[in-house]
Design a protein around this motif. Structure first.
Motif, PDB file in Angstrom:
ATOM      1  N   SER A 186      -0.657  11.009 -25.911  1.00  0.00           N
ATOM      2  CA  SER A 186      -0.797  10.095 -25.039  1.00  0.00           C
ATOM      3  C   SER A 186       0.041   8.922 -25.161  1.00  0.00           C
ATOM      4  O   SER A 186       0.278   8.649 -26.326  1.00  0.00           O
ATOM      5  N   PRO A 187      -0.048   7.825 -24.157  1.00  0.00           N
ATOM      6  CA  PRO A 187       0.407   6.648 -24.564  1.00  0.00           C
ATOM      7  C   PRO A 187      -0.226   5.983 -25.508  1.00  0.00           C
ATOM      8  O   PRO A 187       0.323   4.928 -26.118  1.00  0.00           O
ATOM      9  N   LEU A 188      -1.793   5.921 -25.861  1.00  0.00           N
ATOM     10  CA  LEU A 188      -2.300   5.222 -26.939  1.00  0.00           C
ATOM     11  C   LEU A 188      -1.855   5.777 -28.363  1.00  0.00           C
ATOM     12  O   LEU A 188      -2.215   5.002 -29.178  1.00  0.00           O
ATOM     13  N   GLY A 189      -1.548   6.673 -28.261  1.00  0.00           N
ATOM     14  CA  GLY A 189      -1.053   7.196 -29.823  1.00  0.00           C
ATOM     15  C   GLY A 189      -1.512   8.761 -29.983  1.00  0.00           C
ATOM     16  O   GLY A 189      -1.314   8.972 -31.293  1.00  0.00           O
ATOM     17  N   THR A 190      -1.970   9.288 -29.259  1.00  0.00           N
ATOM     18  CA  THR A 190      -2.733  10.625 -29.449  1.00  0.00           C
ATOM     19  C   THR A 190      -1.453  11.532 -29.661  1.00  0.00           C
ATOM     20  O   THR A 190      -0.518  11.537 -29.145  1.00  0.00           O
ATOM     21  N   ASP A 191      -1.333  12.124 -31.002  1.00  0.00           N
ATOM     22  CA  ASP A 191      -0.473  13.278 -30.948  1.00  0.00           C
ATOM     23  C   ASP A 191      -0.940  14.377 -31.701  1.00  0.00           C
ATOM     24  O   ASP A 191      -1.075  14.269 -33.144  1.00  0.00           O
ATOM     25  N   LEU A 192      -1.542  15.369 -31.332  1.00  0.00           N
ATOM     26  CA  LEU A 192      -2.365  16.683 -31.868  1.00  0.00           C
ATOM     27  C   LEU A 192      -1.672  17.700 -31.744  1.00  0.00           C
ATOM     28  O   LEU A 192      -1.523  18.207 -30.379  1.00  0.00           O
ATOM     29  N   THR A 193      -1.837  18.576 -32.399  1.00  0.00           N
ATOM     30  CA  THR A 193      -1.092  20.220 -32.227  1.00  0.00           C
ATOM     31  C   THR A 193      -2.209  20.905 -32.867  1.00  0.00           C
ATOM     32  O   THR A 193      -2.825  20.677 -33.848  1.00  0.00           O
ATOM     33  N   PHE A 194      -2.087  22.227 -32.100  1.00  0.00           N
ATOM     34  CA  PHE A 194      -2.946  23.305 -32.831  1.00  0.00           C
ATOM     35  C   PHE A 194      -2.546  24.800 -32.000  1.00  0.00           C
ATOM     36  O   PHE A 194      -1.650  24.678 -31.178  1.00  0.00           O
ATOM     37  N   GLU A 195      -2.973  25.747 -32.641  1.00  0.00           N
ATOM     38  CA  GLU A 195      -2.882  27.026 -32.258  1.00  0.00           C
ATOM     39  C   GLU A 195      -4.114  27.621 -32.122  1.00  0.00           C
ATOM     40  O   GLU A 195      -5.206  27.387 -32.719  1.00  0.00           O
ATOM     41  N   ILE A 196      -4.212  28.610 -30.963  1.00  0.00           N
ATOM     42  CA  ILE A 196      -5.544  29.238 -30.666  1.00  0.00           C
ATOM     43  C   ILE A 196      -5.732  30.682 -31.223  1.00  0.00           C
ATOM     44  O   ILE A 196      -6.830  31.180 -31.232  1.00  0.00           O
TER      45      ILE A 196
END
Length: 268
Positions: free
Chosen positions: A84-94
């Motif tokens: 996101s522009p605010l700084g979210t940077d999240l990764t995951f696998e299902i």
């Protein structure tokens, strides 16, 4: 389940016990779940009611179901990234976790194939794809828009995750309210719960004088990055605490393909 019922009500709780035993099915007409952009639930008005009614009667259910199946197939065996522009940077696998596709199908055959509680709780209006990622695969940051925590408006909050757990929390304003809520929730408070993305264009954010999010974020491009207990989704986090967090401007990349860009669903 008609509007007004909650899991604490004995009849609802009893029905959930039946569903957990891998029997039965339930149709939810919540008819609530309208939120402002700070995450506060709104009162159901005639305008809200009209949006929900239109979504129930006019949705293209076949197209919605096809779109949701395609997303599930895309997420299998690859990494999902949310920015996101605010700084979210999240990764995951299902992994092999069940993906619940709220497509309005409350048939007996759907119930027979259910893999978790919410597969047996079909929600009307329809729209969201929901999954509890493999907890150990969740890494990165969630940057929150201004949002209420314990009745306090918190701005600039960033939570940092390692292996599905919050390892750092920071905010220039209101951090005490965040810490108090998470502490009170126990282990579940600092656990990643769920990724959900809305896919119904008839439940998109309403751009009225005061924009609002219909029906728990089931509309096109709205993303939920939630905290807490995910056992109803087939996850491993218990404890009872659940906090939904709505994001309206994120980008979701599945493998190498962008599915949501800046809050807009771009992949069919």
């Amino acid at each position: 389940m008609l509007p007004g019922a909650v899991p604490a009500d004995p009849p609802y709780a009893a029905m959930q016990d039946v569903l957990r035993s891998e029997h039965g099915r339930m149709i939810h007409f919540h008819w609530a779940g309208a939120y402002d952009l700070s995450g506060r639930e709104m009162r159901v008005t005639a305008a809200v009611d009209s949006v929900y009614r239109n979504a129930v009667l006019q949705s293209d259910y076949a197209r919605l179901a096809a779109r949701q199946r395609t997303l599930e197939e895309a997420m299998r065996g690859t990494r999902v990234r949310v920015t996101s522009p605010l700084g979210t940077d999240l990764t995951f696998e299902i992994g092999d976790r069940p993906v619940t596709k709220q497509d309005g199908d409350a048939s007996a055959s759907r119930a027979t194939a259910a893999r978790n509680l919410i597969d047996r709780e079909i929600e009307i209006p329809a729209g969201a794809v929901r999954v509890a990622p493999v907890e150990s695969s969740v890494h990165g940051t969630i940057a929150f828009p201004p949002m209420a925590w314990g009745g306090t408006l918190v701005e600039g909050l960033i939570l940092t995750f390692e292996a599905g757990r919050v390892v750092a929390e920071d905010a220039p304003s209101g951090l005490e309210a965040v810490t108090a809520e998470l502490d009170a929730a126990g282990d579940a408070g600092r656990s990643f719960r769920e990724f959900a993305v809305g896919m119904n264009p008839l439940l998109a954010i309403q751009r009225d004088d005061t924009p609002w999010i219909p029906y728990y974020g089931y509309g096109s491009g709205v993303v939920r990055l939630s905290l807490g207990d995910n056992t109803e989704l087939g996850g491993a986090v218990g404890g009872g605490y659940v906090r939904w967090n709505f994001f309206t401007d994120v980008t979701v990349t599945v493998g190498d393909e962008v599915w949501v860009r800046d809050g807009q669903l771009v992949r069919e």
